[in-house]
Design a protein around this motif. Structure first.
Motif, PDB file in Angstrom:
ATOM      1  N   PHE A 287      12.841   1.527  51.432  1.00 33.82           N
ATOM      2  CA  PHE A 287      12.444   0.600  50.127  1.00 33.82           C
ATOM      3  C   PHE A 287      13.546   0.334  49.338  1.00 33.82           C
ATOM      4  O   PHE A 287      13.970  -0.653  48.697  1.00 33.82           O
ATOM      5  CB  PHE A 287      11.290   0.908  49.881  1.00 33.82           C
ATOM      6  CG  PHE A 287      10.800  -0.074  48.674  1.00 33.82           C
ATOM      7  CD1 PHE A 287      10.310  -1.538  49.119  1.00 33.82           C
ATOM      8  CD2 PHE A 287      10.854   0.210  47.224  1.00 33.82           C
ATOM      9  CE1 PHE A 287       9.718  -2.616  48.044  1.00 33.82           C
ATOM     10  CE2 PHE A 287      10.476  -1.051  46.420  1.00 33.82           C
ATOM     11  CZ  PHE A 287       9.980  -2.229  46.860  1.00 33.82           C
ATOM     12  N   SER A 288      13.873   1.234  48.710  1.00 35.37           N
ATOM     13  CA  SER A 288      15.032   1.399  47.522  1.00 35.37           C
ATOM     14  C   SER A 288      16.509   0.877  48.036  1.00 35.37           C
ATOM     15  O   SER A 288      17.138   0.109  47.462  1.00 35.37           O
ATOM     16  CB  SER A 288      15.432   2.873  47.002  1.00 35.37           C
ATOM     17  OG  SER A 288      14.167   3.331  46.338  1.00 35.37           O
ATOM     18  N   VAL A 289      16.635   1.188  49.353  1.00 37.46           N
ATOM     19  CA  VAL A 289      17.972   0.665  50.045  1.00 37.46           C
ATOM     20  C   VAL A 289      17.756  -0.556  50.383  1.00 37.46           C
ATOM     21  O   VAL A 289      18.875  -1.671  49.905  1.00 37.46           O
ATOM     22  CB  VAL A 289      18.290   1.511  51.397  1.00 37.46           C
ATOM     23  CG1 VAL A 289      19.369   0.700  52.248  1.00 37.46           C
ATOM     24  CG2 VAL A 289      18.550   2.700  51.209  1.00 37.46           C
TER      25      VAL A 289
ATOM     26  N   TYR B  93      19.758   0.406  39.086  1.00 37.28           N
ATOM     27  CA  TYR B  93      18.513   0.316  39.959  1.00 37.28           C
ATOM     28  C   TYR B  93      18.227   1.849  40.683  1.00 37.28           C
ATOM     29  O   TYR B  93      17.117   2.022  40.806  1.00 37.28           O
ATOM     30  CB  TYR B  93      18.710  -0.490  41.013  1.00 37.28           C
ATOM     31  CG  TYR B  93      17.654  -0.892  41.882  1.00 37.28           C
ATOM     32  CD1 TYR B  93      16.310  -1.147  42.055  1.00 37.28           C
ATOM     33  CD2 TYR B  93      17.904  -0.245  43.334  1.00 37.28           C
ATOM     34  CE1 TYR B  93      15.410  -1.494  42.834  1.00 37.28           C
ATOM     35  CE2 TYR B  93      17.025  -0.171  44.461  1.00 37.28           C
ATOM     36  CZ  TYR B  93      15.795  -1.146  44.055  1.00 37.28           C
ATOM     37  OH  TYR B  93      14.945  -1.145  45.032  1.00 37.28           O
ATOM     38  N   LEU B  94      19.148   2.439  41.086  1.00 43.03           N
ATOM     39  CA  LEU B  94      18.905   3.644  41.670  1.00 43.03           C
ATOM     40  C   LEU B  94      18.897   5.006  40.704  1.00 43.03           C
ATOM     41  O   LEU B  94      18.466   5.926  41.139  1.00 43.03           O
ATOM     42  CB  LEU B  94      20.138   3.902  42.574  1.00 43.03           C
ATOM     43  CG  LEU B  94      20.664   3.036  43.805  1.00 43.03           C
ATOM     44  CD1 LEU B  94      21.772   3.151  44.346  1.00 43.03           C
ATOM     45  CD2 LEU B  94      19.230   3.078  44.801  1.00 43.03           C
ATOM     46  N   HIS B  95      19.328   4.546  39.531  1.00 41.67           N
ATOM     47  CA  HIS B  95      19.292   5.518  38.487  1.00 41.67           C
ATOM     48  C   HIS B  95      17.812   6.545  38.521  1.00 41.67           C
ATOM     49  O   HIS B  95      17.606   7.650  38.319  1.00 41.67           O
ATOM     50  CB  HIS B  95      19.687   5.084  37.164  1.00 41.67           C
ATOM     51  CG  HIS B  95      19.505   5.904  36.031  1.00 41.67           C
ATOM     52  ND1 HIS B  95      20.620   7.138  36.080  1.00 41.67           N
ATOM     53  CD2 HIS B  95      18.592   6.125  34.955  1.00 41.67           C
ATOM     54  CE1 HIS B  95      20.124   7.702  34.662  1.00 41.67           C
ATOM     55  NE2 HIS B  95      18.986   7.512  34.184  1.00 41.67           N
ATOM     56  N   ASN B  96      16.807   5.585  38.347  1.00 48.33           N
ATOM     57  CA  ASN B  96      15.257   6.148  38.188  1.00 48.33           C
ATOM     58  C   ASN B  96      14.608   6.403  39.360  1.00 48.33           C
ATOM     59  O   ASN B  96      13.407   6.580  39.370  1.00 48.33           O
ATOM     60  CB  ASN B  96      14.692   5.302  37.125  1.00 48.33           C
ATOM     61  CG  ASN B  96      14.984   5.433  35.801  1.00 48.33           C
ATOM     62  OD1 ASN B  96      15.713   6.284  35.608  1.00 48.33           O
ATOM     63  ND2 ASN B  96      15.132   4.119  35.115  1.00 48.33           N
ATOM     64  N   ARG B  97      15.271   6.328  40.485  1.00 55.05           N
ATOM     65  CA  ARG B  97      14.679   6.287  41.850  1.00 55.05           C
ATOM     66  C   ARG B  97      15.093   7.843  42.445  1.00 55.05           C
ATOM     67  O   ARG B  97      16.135   8.405  42.034  1.00 55.05           O
ATOM     68  CB  ARG B  97      15.004   5.258  42.770  1.00 55.05           C
ATOM     69  CG  ARG B  97      14.310   4.166  42.365  1.00 55.05           C
ATOM     70  CD  ARG B  97      14.639   2.691  43.075  1.00 55.05           C
ATOM     71  NE  ARG B  97      13.821   1.682  42.709  1.00 55.05           N
ATOM     72  CZ  ARG B  97      13.825   0.914  41.541  1.00 55.05           C
ATOM     73  NH1 ARG B  97      14.624   1.151  40.728  1.00 55.05           N
ATOM     74  NH2 ARG B  97      12.892  -0.158  41.383  1.00 55.05           N
ATOM     75  N   THR B  98      13.947   8.450  43.387  1.00 55.07           N
ATOM     76  CA  THR B  98      14.385   9.345  43.944  1.00 55.07           C
ATOM     77  C   THR B  98      15.513   9.149  44.935  1.00 55.07           C
ATOM     78  O   THR B  98      15.873   8.346  45.748  1.00 55.07           O
ATOM     79  CB  THR B  98      13.168   9.886  45.149  1.00 55.07           C
ATOM     80  OG1 THR B  98      12.118   9.927  44.051  1.00 55.07           O
ATOM     81  CG2 THR B  98      13.537  11.184  45.647  1.00 55.07           C
TER      82      THR B  98
END
Length: 381
Positions: free
Chosen positions: A151-153, A140-145
């Motif tokens: 929001f990602s957290v 999930y975190l691989h393609n995120r800044t």
């Protein structure tokens, strides 16, 4: 002309970098990690023979589990990381569906409903989430800044919270803690800001009282109370800790000798071949034996951290770090509860305690570590 001939005879710089891969790399085997795990598993069988009261069938059964686990590890090492990343949502969804099934058609034992039985084969679905959750969070975190946004957290926390809550319902607090930790480690390693970490700590402290009042079962609250005052009920809730500490203390520095421990051999020590097996080691081999075992664990953890630092992708780094730190939590929680520093939550000592599915899941995680370790290295100029 001569200079041109000289240049023609110079070795190609690129060819020198394309050396044939070693056999271990072609088989995706991290040799130092494999050797450390083999030594730990062998030591575990020796300890188990004494802890089980010289019952050879426990050792034979554990040997079968370890054999299957090592095969599973080698298979997991052959699978490309991209496969784990792409299929992570389906692994996660399947695992959560199995956890829901446990609540309705699960098999109960010792007051808990944690297993499914299909065709006479019984298994514990929560074990699969020990890998599915960190893989899913890392993917999930691989393609995120990174560092992750709020929001990602929140998205990562939802991935962690759903299976953890389902497992608490079984109830299985120990496994729930391990699974939550595996996902949170991946989130932490993504570069979580100290502001978010501080906010999480404050939120956890604020939730402590409501959790105590309405989130814990009576026996779970009793375990926490026993931690702070084990002498209040030595023959009841405090029996396990009292006998464990007695075994550890009586071993001294050099121990009483192999298969000569009184607390374990005379059946005073409960669950001596599973959760409290390190107390057997400390009684028979003394503090020096326990320290040598801890050194072996430390070397495995150090190797895992090295693999994480050398990983070639964000996904690999987060996943390797999460698997390694979760392994550390296994060891820390087991030793903490056996020595009376943490409540008893039923976490086995990795590759030493008797067990089946937990060993296979653990070794599959090390197989993924090996896949990360032998991932194709990129040449950086």
């Amino acid at each position: 002309m001569a200079s041109r001939d000289y240049m023609h005879r110079l070795p190609d710089a690129g060819s020198s970098l394309r050396r044939p891969a070693s056999l271990s790399r072609r088989l995706h085997i991290d040799v130092p990690l494999l050797l450390l795990l083999m030594v730990l598993a062998s030591v575990g069988l020796v300890i188990l023979y004494s802890a089980s009261g010289e019952e050879i069938h426990y050792v034979k059964r554990q040997s079968v589990f370890l054999g299957l686990a090592f095969v599973g590890m080698l298979i997991a090492a052959q699978i490309p990381l991209e496969f784990y990343r792409r299929w992570s949502p389906w692994f996660y969804l399947a695992g959560c569906c199995l956890l829901v099934a446990v609540l309705f058609v699960g098999v109960g034992a010792k007051g808990a409903q944690r297993w499914l039985e299909i065709g006479g084969f019984r298994f514990q679905p929560s074990e699969a989430l020990k890998l599915a959750v960190p893989i899913s969070v890392a993917a999930y975190l691989h393609n995120r800044t990174l560092p992750p946004s709020l929001f990602s957290v929140i998205g990562a926390l939802v991935i962690v919270a759903v299976p953890a809550a389902l497992i608490v319902r079984q109830p299985d607090l120990g496994t729930s803690i391990l699974i939550a930790a595996s996902g949170l480690f991946a989130l932490y390693l993504s570069g979580l800001s100290w502001k978010m970490i501080g906010s999480a700590v404050v939120a956890a402290l604020a939730a402590a009282w409501p959790m105590w009042q309405w989130g814990l079962r009576d026996y779970q609250r009793q375990r926490i109370l026993t931690l702070f005052n084990p002498d209040a009920d030595r023959l009841g809730a405090g029996w396990n800790i009292f006998q464990s500490k007695a075994a550890i203390g009586s071993g001294g520095w050099s121990g009483k000798g192999y298969m000569q421990g009184t607390q374990s051999q005379l059946d005073f020590l409960p669950e001596s071949h599973t959760d409290f097996i390190i107390a057997v080691l400390a009684e028979e081999w003394g503090m020096r034996g326990a320290l040598l075992l801890l050194l072996l664990y430390l070397l495995i953890i150090a190797r895992g951290i090295y693999i994480s630092l050398m990983a070639q992708s964000v996904f690999g780094r987060l996943l390797a770090g999460s698997i390694t730190l979760t392994f550390f939590v296994y060891v820390f929680v087991n030793i903490g509860m056996v020595s009376g520093l943490l409540p008893v939550v039923g976490v086995p000592l990795p590759l030493v305690s008797h067990g089946g599915t937990s060993v296979i899941t653990l070794m599959a995680g090390f197989g993924i570590l090996m896949a990360i370790s032998t991932e194709k290295r990129r040449v950086l100029f």
